[in-house]
Motif scaffolding. Structure first.
Motif: not given
Length: 256
Positions: A67-79, A108-109
């Motif tokens: 999963c990801g956490i950040g501006e572009k991908s925050n699916n960690l928070l949903r899943w 930088l990500y």
């Protein structure tokens, strides 16, 4: 349900075919919904899918989800809340990548996350011997002693450093690398070193590893090389064929 098979199916359809308490380890790399690719459009993690994962996982099993956490991908928070309804949340691994990505204003990500869940916190498999890195401890710093070629229990169990939940020793497999024929065929292939590490820590030879979002095929390749049984699938017939090619299966055919 055939072992060591590739299924060209949506993840939920594949998992619905699996018997109860059958899988030893799930490794999931669902769509992040951050690209314009057709396979990256659907948020596949939902209550129905997680319930089926729980039904089919052994009591001793683990489930990993990238999963990801950040501006572009925050699916960690949903899943995370969805998984936590059925599973025990064990840890969050951060993979520190070697290269940065993105051109947005900001830091930088260079990270990606992987959630680790277990079905039963008292029964899950953890292979102690696989928890060590390739880096030896500094004898002068740690003061360990060896007895008959083995580390004394009074000091440490291994002369190698334990792995932490921040992985800094794994380089990413970029989509334009030539290794294992991945040239331009997948945007986000996971490194074999990361997948093999997970498999070795939670399974034994001939155990069953399942990846219903197999993508570039890395889970199947690693499981095969480590002597594990595997069941993999993907909604994309192109990625199923890529997995088949990497495994050396003639024709690249998949089960429906």
């Amino acid at each position: 349900m055939l072992l060591n098979s590739i299924y060209n199916l949506p993840a939920i359809d594949l998992i619905n075919k699996i018997p109860d308490n059958f899988v030893d380890l799930y490794i999931l790399d669902p769509p992040y919904m951050v690209t314009n690719q057709p396979w990256d459009k659907l948020d596949a993690i939902n209550t129905e899918l997680v319930c089926q994962l729980h039904r089919t996982l052994k009591d001793t099993g683990s489930c990993y989800c990238w999963c990801g956490i950040g501006e572009k991908s925050n699916n960690l928070l949903r899943w995370l809340p969805i998984f936590s309804e059925k599973f025990y949340f064990k840890d969050l691994i951060t993979w520190k990548k070697q290269r940065g990505m993105g051109t947005r204003r900001g830091w930088l990500y260079t990270r990606e996350e992987c959630m680790w869940f277990v079905k039963d916190n008292k029964k899950f498999i953890w292979n102690d011997s696989e928890q060590y890195s390739d880096i030896k401890r500094c004898k002068q710093k740690y003061g360990y002693k060896l007895k008959n070629g083995k580390c004394c229990d009074d000091y440490i169990k291994s002369e190698y450093l334990r792995l932490t939940n921040v992985w800094t020793d794994i380089s990413e497999t970029t989509w334009n690398t030539s290794k294992r024929g991945l040239v331009g065929k997948h945007y986000t292939p996971k490194p074999e070193k990361a997948i093999s590490r997970i498999i070795k820590c939670h399974t034994a030879v001939e155990d069953v590893v399942c990846d219903p979002f197999v993508g570039s095929g890395t889970t199947a390749v690693c499981a095969q090389e480590l002597g594990r049984n595997w069941i993999v699938g993907d909604i994309s017939s192109e990625f199923c064929k890529l997995t088949s090619e990497r495994l050396g299966l003639f024709g690249g055919e998949c089960n429906g």
